[in-house]
Design a protein around this motif. Structure first.
Motif, PDB file in Angstrom:
ATOM      1  N   ARG A  26       0.841  -1.198   0.000  1.00 45.29           N
ATOM      2  CA  ARG A  26       0.000   0.000   0.000  1.00 45.29           C
ATOM      3  C   ARG A  26       0.874   1.244   0.000  1.00 45.29           C
ATOM      4  N   ALA A  27       0.512   2.192  -0.879  1.00 49.33           N
ATOM      5  CA  ALA A  27       1.192   3.485  -0.952  1.00 49.33           C
ATOM      6  C   ALA A  27       0.254   4.551  -0.408  1.00 49.33           C
ATOM      7  N   TYR A  28       0.848   5.629   0.091  1.00 46.58           N
ATOM      8  CA  TYR A  28       0.080   6.742   0.644  1.00 46.58           C
ATOM      9  C   TYR A  28       0.561   8.065   0.040  1.00 46.58           C
ATOM     10  N   ASN A  29      -0.375   8.998  -0.090  1.00 44.00           N
ATOM     11  CA  ASN A  29      -0.147  10.394  -0.459  1.00 44.00           C
ATOM     12  C   ASN A  29       0.902  10.586  -1.558  1.00 44.00           C
ATOM     13  N   GLN A  30       2.125  11.046  -1.221  1.00 42.61           N
ATOM     14  CA  GLN A  30       3.132  11.327  -2.240  1.00 42.61           C
ATOM     15  C   GLN A  30       3.459  10.078  -3.053  1.00 42.61           C
ATOM     16  N   GLY A  31       3.478   8.927  -2.407  1.00 41.74           N
ATOM     17  CA  GLY A  31       3.739   7.673  -3.120  1.00 41.74           C
ATOM     18  C   GLY A  31       2.672   7.385  -4.158  1.00 41.74           C
ATOM     19  N   VAL A  32       1.419   7.634  -3.815  1.00 40.90           N
ATOM     20  CA  VAL A  32       0.316   7.435  -4.761  1.00 40.90           C
ATOM     21  C   VAL A  32       0.451   8.406  -5.932  1.00 40.90           C
ATOM     22  N   GLU A  92       3.018  20.542  -7.839  1.00 47.63           N
ATOM     23  CA  GLU A  92       2.059  19.737  -8.604  1.00 47.63           C
ATOM     24  C   GLU A  92       1.421  18.681  -7.711  1.00 47.63           C
ATOM     25  N   TYR A  93       2.208  18.112  -6.806  1.00 45.31           N
ATOM     26  CA  TYR A  93       1.652  17.137  -5.870  1.00 45.31           C
ATOM     27  C   TYR A  93       0.558  17.778  -5.016  1.00 45.31           C
ATOM     28  N   HIS A  94       0.811  18.967  -4.465  1.00 42.41           N
ATOM     29  CA  HIS A  94      -0.179  19.616  -3.603  1.00 42.41           C
ATOM     30  C   HIS A  94      -1.461  19.936  -4.378  1.00 42.41           C
ATOM     31  N   ALA A  95      -1.343  20.371  -5.631  1.00 39.78           N
ATOM     32  CA  ALA A  95      -2.529  20.648  -6.447  1.00 39.78           C
ATOM     33  C   ALA A  95      -3.309  19.356  -6.687  1.00 39.78           C
ATOM     34  N   TRP A  96      -2.613  18.271  -6.997  1.00 36.40           N
ATOM     35  CA  TRP A  96      -3.253  16.972  -7.215  1.00 36.40           C
ATOM     36  C   TRP A  96      -3.949  16.502  -5.933  1.00 36.40           C
ATOM     37  N   PHE A  97      -3.258  16.611  -4.801  1.00 37.41           N
ATOM     38  CA  PHE A  97      -3.804  16.182  -3.517  1.00 37.41           C
ATOM     39  C   PHE A  97      -5.068  16.973  -3.193  1.00 37.41           C
ATOM     40  N   LYS A  98      -5.023  18.270  -3.412  1.00 35.94           N
ATOM     41  CA  LYS A  98      -6.189  19.130  -3.160  1.00 35.94           C
ATOM     42  C   LYS A  98      -7.375  18.671  -4.009  1.00 35.94           C
ATOM     43  N   ARG A  99      -7.136  18.405  -5.305  1.00 38.30           N
ATOM     44  CA  ARG A  99      -8.222  17.948  -6.188  1.00 38.30           C
ATOM     45  C   ARG A  99      -8.821  16.644  -5.682  1.00 38.30           C
ATOM     46  N   ARG A 100      -7.964  15.703  -5.302  1.00 36.40           N
ATOM     47  CA  ARG A 100      -8.465  14.401  -4.828  1.00 36.40           C
ATOM     48  C   ARG A 100      -9.331  14.572  -3.577  1.00 36.40           C
ATOM     49  N   CYS A 101      -8.890  15.409  -2.652  1.00 31.75           N
ATOM     50  CA  CYS A 101      -9.635  15.623  -1.409  1.00 31.75           C
ATOM     51  C   CYS A 101     -10.964  16.325  -1.676  1.00 31.75           C
ATOM     52  N   LEU A 102     -10.965  17.306  -2.570  1.00 33.94           N
ATOM     53  CA  LEU A 102     -12.212  18.010  -2.892  1.00 33.94           C
ATOM     54  C   LEU A 102     -13.197  17.091  -3.599  1.00 33.94           C
ATOM     55  N   GLU A 103     -12.681  16.194  -4.455  1.00 38.16           N
ATOM     56  CA  GLU A 103     -13.561  15.234  -5.130  1.00 38.16           C
ATOM     57  C   GLU A 103     -14.274  14.360  -4.105  1.00 38.16           C
TER      58      GLU A 103
END
Length: 177
Positions: A26-32, A92-103
C-alpha cells in the motif's frame, strides 16, 4: 507500524514507500501521486478522512506484493515493504492532492444532500455572486459546492497552507471582481 507513522515516513521520503498490507503493498499520499501521475500506473485510488489523523485526508492505493518486481523493478525490498527514491514536483503534488480531497468531499456532500434538505445551500447557489443589503448591513455571497465542502470540513492544519491560501483567494476574487 501505525498509519500516522507510515504517513510521516512517506512525507519525509522523496519517493515511494510501499507498506505491507496482507498480500498487498500500500502506498500513501506522495507515493500514490508518483505511482499514478508521474509513472502513469492506473490504480484504484481512494481518498478518505482519518479521525486518527486529526480528520486529515489520506490518499491511498495498493497492488499485490508479488507484482513489485514487475511494476517497480528498481524498488528495494525493506522489512516494512518496499521503497523507490523518485523526484517529483511538490507544487504539482499539492494541487493533485487538493483535487483528490475536494472530489471526495464533494461526493460525500452529494450523498448527504440526497438524504437531507439543503435548501439554504441551494438558495445560495442560485443567487448572484454577491449582494448587499444596506438595511440589515449584510452581504450574501454565493459559493460553489467545492467551497461549501471545503468550509464544512476545514480544520486547522488539515490541508497544506497553499490550499488555504487558494481558498481565501477564490473568495476574495468573488468579492472584488
Amino acid at each position: 507500524m501505525t498509519i500516522i507513522k507510515k504517513l510521516n515516513n512517506q512525507q519525509q521520503f522523496k519517493g515511494i514507500l510501499l507498506f505491507k498490507d496482507g498480500v498487498f503493498l500500500r502506498a500513501y499520499n506522495q507515493g500514490v501521486y508518483i505511482l499514478t501521475e508521474v509513472l502513469g500506473y492506473r490504480f484504484n485510488v481512494r481518498a478518505m478522512q482519518l479521525k486518527k489523523y486529526q480528520n486529515r485526508y489520506v490518499v491511498t492505493c495498493a497492488f499485490p506484493f508479488n507484482k513489485l518486481s514487475e511494476r517497480l523493478p528498481e524498488a528495494v525490498i525493506t522489512d516494512f515493504g518496499g521503497q523507490l527514491a523518485h523526484e517529483f514536483d511538490m507544487a504539482e503534488y499539492h494541487a493533485w492532492f487538493k483535487r483528490r480531497c475536494l472530489e471526495v468531499s464533494f461526493t460525500n456532500l452529494k450523498t448527504k444532500a440526497s438524504s437531507e434538505s439543503l435548501q439554504t445551500l441551494e438558495w445560495l447557489a442560485s443567487e448572484p455572486s454577491l449582494e448587499s443589503d444596506s438595511h440589515t448591513n449584510t452581504i450574501c455571497l454565493a459559493v460553489s459546492w467545492q467551497q461549501v465542502v471545503f468550509l464544512k470540513n476545514w480544520q486547522p492544519n488539515s490541508y497544506p497552507i497553499e490550499v488555504d491560501y487558494a481558498f481565501i483567494q477564490s473568495l476574495k476574487n468573488k468579492f472584488f471582481k
